[in-house]
Write an enzyme that holds these catalytic residues in place. Structure first.
Site, PDB file in Angstrom:
ATOM      1  CG  ASP A 195      -2.021   1.022   1.110  1.00 49.46           C
ATOM      2  OD1 ASP A 195      -2.125   1.673   0.052  1.00 49.46           O
ATOM      3  OD2 ASP A 195      -2.778   1.189   2.082  1.00 49.46           O
ATOM      4  CG  HIS A 220      -6.653   1.498   5.352  1.00 48.12           C
ATOM      5  ND1 HIS A 220      -6.568   1.130   4.039  1.00 48.12           N
ATOM      6  CD2 HIS A 220      -5.374   1.521   5.809  1.00 48.12           C
ATOM      7  CE1 HIS A 220      -5.304   0.945   3.706  1.00 48.12           C
ATOM      8  NE2 HIS A 220      -4.558   1.172   4.775  1.00 48.12           N
ATOM      9  CG  PHE A 221      -8.827   4.513  11.320  1.00 50.50           C
ATOM     10  CD1 PHE A 221      -8.724   5.884  11.539  1.00 50.50           C
ATOM     11  CD2 PHE A 221      -7.743   3.715  11.669  1.00 50.50           C
ATOM     12  CE1 PHE A 221      -7.573   6.454  12.065  1.00 50.50           C
ATOM     13  CE2 PHE A 221      -6.582   4.267  12.206  1.00 50.50           C
ATOM     14  CZ  PHE A 221      -6.500   5.641  12.403  1.00 50.50           C
ATOM     15  CG  HIS A 237       3.027   2.437  10.960  1.00 48.38           C
ATOM     16  ND1 HIS A 237       3.381   1.345  11.709  1.00 48.38           N
ATOM     17  CD2 HIS A 237       2.126   1.987  10.037  1.00 48.38           C
ATOM     18  CE1 HIS A 237       2.729   0.274  11.267  1.00 48.38           C
ATOM     19  NE2 HIS A 237       1.964   0.638  10.261  1.00 48.38           N
ATOM     20  CD  GLU A 267      -9.912   6.739  14.707  1.00 47.90           C
ATOM     21  OE1 GLU A 267     -10.398   5.592  14.599  1.00 47.90           O
ATOM     22  OE2 GLU A 267      -8.901   6.985  15.382  1.00 47.90           O
ATOM     23  CB  SER A 275      -6.391   0.117  18.726  1.00 51.28           C
ATOM     24  OG  SER A 275      -6.955   0.299  20.024  1.00 51.28           O
ATOM     25  CG  MET A 276     -11.284  -0.292  17.946  1.00 47.20           C
ATOM     26  SD  MET A 276     -12.622  -1.355  17.366  1.00 47.20           S
ATOM     27  CE  MET A 276     -11.948  -2.006  15.840  1.00 47.20           C
ATOM     28  N   GLY A 284       1.228  -1.293  16.484  1.00 44.27           N
ATOM     29  CA  GLY A 284       1.772  -2.534  15.956  1.00 44.27           C
ATOM     30  C   GLY A 284       0.950  -3.735  16.402  1.00 44.27           C
TER      31      GLY A 284
END
Length: 473
Positions: A147, A228-229, A395, A231, A373-374, A398
């Protein structure tokens, strides 16, 4: 034990070497051909000991020929350096052995100058996710990643964070209306938007890119699957940031993570295959095949990679502009950074090509975004320019476990309770993206305090991810 899959270590224990013959054996092993595990292992041992007896065998002839011809193959390979270049590991105790071994192989490439492993690192293809590699005038397609130009973008609006409580329904509707997710998904012709990136002359000059232009237009402004998100969340500044000119306080923020969609994936696949054809490396390093930037092929990939990066940025721009306009908001600041890319940079007074596969640029003063995370916070950071890290940082948090492991072992009820406890609305996603499948973001951040300064914290509150099983990440 009977149904346990035969792996490379099993074959090495039989006497196979880590070369292309091992790959041939593993390919045959992808189908048991009616043999039990024990019978299959016995066959592999027999072929290794007496390959000439199997040159006419319908199943094992390819392996036999590979064994008999391995010396010829070895003579055509570009040898790795015997000793790896030393590199720095951040958060070593939390990084799996497989990622460290991949990095060790990368450090043996004849073009390698320097490397570093970030604290969110985990095993990938070729260069590990979280791997940073500086090379001499060479670019590695799998060192960039599939990507290409995947990135983070954060918009900080002149709106109070309290809207997340008072206007939840409106914000939820805004995200649902102005985003689209998943591999292959995009927009119909009457829905498409125009952008200057589509006018890039490479779409006319490069046959591969020409064939991808319509897909690129279709997917412009959409997001991939997997991790991918898009939010909404709370951006918290504990003190005024003089550079951004943002006062202490809580603000409404929009955070997005996505990349170059089908365009980038196709470019990556094409040039990885080309690199493997032109750059024959030993088996354990074959996914690190590189292109010399002084060659036509190297320049082609470099230009295509940069276009894919520009396209990924355009996708985020479209999303952020749509949502900003829908909210009627003013922008206080927008920060963007990308990973899965290669840059020409100066390292220790030497020009190098720096690959950051799942790593954030962190030169002195450079802004970056490191998500959790979410259900866990992310951080707006400013780089310190640490040269041992090749001016990089992690980034994200992980992965702690694979997608398959997460789906098999994590409970949906636990995720539901966690989201409810933290007041988070989740739109889409699967158990493979549950927070429990990721490393602790606070531990990761503590491992890189010498790499970045934290400027602000982002706490997700309304999260949209793909819900169609996509894995384009």
């Amino acid at each position: 034990m009977e149904n346990k899959r035969i792996n490379g270590n099993d074959l090495i224990a039989l006497g196979y070497k880590e070369n292309h013959t091992l790959g041939a054996a593993l390919k045959i092993n992808s189908k048991r051909h009616g043999f039990t595990r024990a019978e299959m292992l016995a066959k592999f041992k027999s072929v290794l000991e007496n390959p000439t007896a199997y040159t006419e065998d319908t199943i094992f002839s390819v392996l036999a020929e590979s064994i008999l011809g391995q010396d010829v193959v070895d003579a055509t390979l570009i040898p790795l350096n015997e000793d790896p270049v030393e590199y720095t590991i951040y958060g070593a105790s939390g990084i799996e052995a497989g990622a460290k071994e991949q990095m060790k192989v990368a450090m043996k490439l004849p073009v390698t100058v320097a490397g570093a492993l970030m604290p969110d690192a985990h095993q990938g293809y070729g260069l590990p996710i979280g791997g940073v590699l500086a090379t001499d005038n060479a670019v590695i397609p799998y060192g960039v990643g599939v990507d290409i130009g995947c990135r983070m973008a954060l918009s900080i609006f002149d709106l109070p964070a309290s809207l997340l409580d008072t206007d939840t329904a409106t914000l939820k509707e805004t995200i649902l209306k102005h985003t689209r997710f998943g591999a292959g998904n995009g927009y119909l012709k009457h829905e498409r938007v125009d952008h200057a990136v589509l006018d890039n002359k490479l779409f006319a000059e490069n046959d591969l890119l020409r064939s991808l232009k319509d897909k690129a237009w279709t997917q412009l402004g959409s997001s991939g699957g997997g991790n991918h998100f898009v939010e909404f969340g709370i951006v918290e500044f504990v003190e005024k940031d003089e550079v951004l000119n943002i006062e202490k306080g809580l603000y409404l923020g929009l955070l997005t993570h996505s990349g170059s969609r089908g365009l980038g994936a196709t470019v990556a696949a094409h040039y990885t295959k080309l690199a493997k054809t032109l750059c024959k490396l030993p088996y354990q390093a074959q996914n690190l095949a590189y292109l010399d930037l002084n060659t036509m092929e190297g320049q082609e990939y470099w230009l295509a990679m940069n276009l894919a990066g520009d396209y990924a940025s355009a996708c985020h721009e479209v999303i952020h502009d749509k949502i900003k306009d829908a909210l009627g908001a003013e922008l206080l600041a927008k920060i963007e950074n990308h990973h899965n890319f290669a840059w020409k940079e100066t390292w220790n007074d030497r020009e190098v090509v720096v690959h950051r596969k799942g790593a954030t640029p962190a030169a002195k003063g450079v802004m970056g975004i490191i998500p959790g995370s979410m259900a866990t916070p992310g951080f707006l950071v400013r780089g310190k320019g640490e040269m041992a890290a090749i001016q990089s940082a992690s980034h994200g948090a992980g992965r702690l476990m694979s997608r398959t492991q997460a789906i098999k072992t994590l409970a949906a009820s636990e995720l539901k309770d966690m989201l409810a406890d933290r007041g988070i609305t989740l739109l889409g996603a699967g158990m493979d993206e549950a927070p429990m499948a990721y490393k602790d973001i606070h531990t990761v951040m503590a491992s890189q305090e010498e790499l970045v300064d934290v400027v602000a914290k982002f706490s997700p509150k309304i999260v949209r991810m793909a819900d169609d099983g996509s894995r384009e990440d």
